[in-house]
Design an enzyme around this catalytic site. Structure first.
Site, short mmCIF file in Angstrom:
data_model
loop_
_atom_site.label_atom_id
_atom_site.label_comp_id
_atom_site.label_asym_id
_atom_site.label_seq_id
_atom_site.Cartn_x
_atom_site.Cartn_y
_atom_site.Cartn_z
CG ASP A 345 -7.97 32.56 -1.21
OD1 ASP A 345 -8.50 31.44 -1.27
OD2 ASP A 345 -7.47 33.14 -2.18
CD GLU A 348 -3.24 36.05 0.68
OE1 GLU A 348 -2.38 36.63 1.37
OE2 GLU A 348 -3.35 36.21 -0.54
CG ASP A 380 -6.18 38.08 -0.95
OD1 ASP A 380 -6.35 37.15 -1.76
OD2 ASP A 380 -5.57 39.13 -1.24
#
Length: 630
Positions: A345, A348, A380
């Site tokens: 993601d 991140e 994530d």
């Protein structure tokens, strides 16, 4: 006053001289041929040639060779080189002194046009006003009778693929007459050169952008929510025309190929083109599937028989089974035809303490992990099986590979982030969305952060209890690490593990919207093949603020009650899917005590415990108390 009988040399009818013709007719002819050839093949270079033609028409001086044309706009090295090659060929065929600037056709056209311009000047007699009115009327008629050009999408474009896909879907027996967006994008992608989901470099438009044009042209209609796309009568007629052209070209290609094979192999080869058209298509498809399956291990749903010879009846039966399989699953990725890629993601890697976030990407690069940064609507990290594609000659970029999402998804939490998410309510909401995203193996990656947890607004015991509940109650796999380096190491190990796990699997595409989550099938076909969602459908289904059903809103309402977890809310929904059905059940109860205990015996979770009388009473009071709650 205006004198009608004025001398002929004083009559002005607009432009006296015709527009000068292009002084470089050969170059113009060659560029026109190149443009038409590119247009027939559906290449975008047709627009480049058209711009060069426009520039050449405006240039008033003769050019000796293609190199001199480089001073013109839209003339690059490539076009100049092509013109020089054509020019050398022209000299070889017609002699080195062959004219290139004045062709006979140009002279004749100039003479004809000059005669046409002289004719009205020789006939000035009569009523000049009537003559002018008649001329203007004729011009208006010509403009009025000009037909509006029919819209036909370019071959292999987004609109072309969407029309063909919807038409072929309507021709299938038992067709529902419409298609959902994800379903339409998946089936139309093989018919289009551009991606329906990923825009080209430097552009914000995808192939799906052409759908708005189809709707404006009254070829497509969009209804319902989620959106359903179907053809109008006008769109059906155009799609039928496009389909007949497509199938005609395919048959010609197949016939040429079969003739070449017959001429090479001799009389021992059976000519399949003599059969009926429907059987020919089935046989051709069977051969393509069998050739693919012969390259993979026999355990992965091979179509070939042990001896390698397939009888005609078996071939037709199997091709029909494959057709139904493809209709149910969409398409598949056989072993060796895809790569396992980690998706990160973009949150991140950007924002916040950018130094710490950039460290994760650097660690993954050091470990040699292939990863892709993109927007994930839930989680994530996750992994996709991306189809291997080869660049197409003549195209700048390789075609976009299909992507299926593997069953593993990771939510990463630092201790300080975990503390904040518990306080503001994101913790439960994120776990609820992870359970509903369609991936069945969620992982919670917790970074301990050393002694930093001692300075948070919640006691450490509360945080540890929340982590244990995530593993025991919610059924998530919890992995504890110390810092970013250990997180990157865990992602590296997981990536290599999944590459080994899926190396011999045939991956089938399924639509969660149409077929559910496919848990039963996944158990039956374990280690041989598995049914997965496309990344587009997964990410769209995980949108946080998308339109919700009554059932989903009811579940969210229940989860706002203290003590009602996701499992408890799901258990209530199994018995009463809407608020209306729950209120009807309360109305059927004979007394107040029965109403309060209506939900107490409902089982929830893996241990199948009762919901309990206290929670049942709270829910009853919330929905059935008139006035404010005490």
């Amino acid at each position: 006053m205006f004198n009608v009988n004025m001398p002929a040399d004083q009559v002005c009818l607009g432009r006296k001289r015709p527009l000068p013709s292009c002084p470089n007719p050969l170059f113009l002819q060659w560029l026109t041929e190149l443009r038409d050839s590119a247009k027939e093949k559906g290449l975008k270079t047709q627009y480049v040639y058209q711009k060069a033609i426009n520039s050449l028409k405006k240039y008033p001086l003769p050019l000796k060779n293609g190199k001199e044309a480089k001073i013109l706009q839209n003339f690059g090295d490539g076009i100049c080189k092509i013109l020089d090659e054509r020019l050398q060929k022209h000299y070889r065929e017609n002699g080195s002194d062959a004219p290139i600037h004045l062709a006979n056709s140009c002279l004749t056209s100039n003479m004809a046009s000059s005669k046409q311009m002289e004719e009205p000047q020789k006939k000035p007699s009569g009523n000049f006003g009537e003559h002018m009115k008649r001329t203007q009327t004729e011009v208006r008629k010509e403009k009025g009778t000009k037909k509006k050009r029919e819209y036909v999408p370019q071959k292999r474009s987004g609109g072309y693929a969407v029309l063909l896909t919807l038409y072929r879907h309507t021709q299938m027996p038992g067709s529902k007459g419409f298609m959902f967006r994800n379903e339409l994008q998946t089936e139309a992608q093989p018919l289009c050169d551009k991606s329906f989901t990923v825009p080209d470099l430097g552009s914000k438009y995808t192939a799906w952008s052409s759908v708005s044009t189809l709707i404006q042209k009254d070829l497509l209609v969009k209804t319902h929510n989620p959106a359903r796309y179907s053809l109008t009568d006008q769109g059906l007629a155009l799609a039928e025309k496009l389909n007949s052209e497509e199938t005609g070209m395919t048959k010609e290609h197949v016939e040429q190929k079969s003739e070449e094979e017959n001429s090479q192999d001799g009389p021992d080869v059976v000519d399949l083109t003599l059969e009926e058209e429907g059987e020919e298509e089935e046989q051709e498809e069977k051969e393509s599937w069998s050739s693919k399956s012969s390259e993979r291990p026999t355990s992965a749903l091979s179509v070939n028989q042990p001896g390698g010879v397939v009888s005609r009846s078996d071939a037709i039966g199997k091709s029909q089974n494959l057709e139904t399989g493809k209709a149910a699953m969409g398409w598949n990725l056989p072993p060796g035809s895809y790569d396992i890629v980690l998706c990160v993601d973009f949150i991140e890697t950007t924002g916040g303490s950018s130094g710490r976030k950039q460290e994760l990407a650097k660690e993954l690069q050091r470990n040699g992990v292939t990863f892709d940064i993109r927007k994930l609507n839930v989680g994530d990290f996750l992994w996709v099986a991306r189809e291997k594609v080869t660049p197409v000659p003549g195209q700048l970029r390789p075609p976009v590979g299909k992507e299926l999402v593997l069953d593993y998804i990771i939510e990463r939490k630092r201790m300080d982030d975990l503390c904040g998410s518990i306080i503001d309510g994101r913790f439960r909401e994120q776990k609820f969305r992870l359970k509903r995203c369609g991936l069945h193996k969620p992982i919670y990656l917790v970074e301990e952060c050393g002694s930093a947890a001692a300075h948070l607004s919640l006691p450490e015991s509360t945080l540890q209890q929340a982590i244990v509940n995530t593993q025991v109650v919610d059924g998530f796999f919890v992995k504890r690490v110390q810092d970013v380096k250990e997180s990157a190491a865990y992602l590296t190990i997981m990536t290599r593990y999944l590459q080994k796990l899926y190396q011999n699997c045939t991956l089938f595409c399924r639509s969660r919207e149409l077929e559910g989550d496919g848990k039963e099938e996944r158990v039956q076909t374990a280690n041989l093949s598995c049914s997965l969602m496309t990344f587009t459908e997964f990410n769209y289904g995980a949108v946080k603020n998308k339109c919700q059903t009554v059932r989903e809103v009811f579940a969210r309402q229940l989860m706002q009650i203290s003590g009602v977890s996701g499992d408890k809310a799901a258990a209530v929904l199994e018995h009463y899917s809407t608020v209306s059905s729950l209120l009807q059940a309360y109305d059927q109860c004979s007394n107040e005590t029965e109403k309060e205990k209506l939900l107490s015996s409902i089982k929830y979770g893996k241990l199948k415990r009762n919901l309990g009388p206290a929670l049942s009473r709270t829910i009853y009071q919330l929905y059935c108390t008139h006035g404010p709650l005490s």
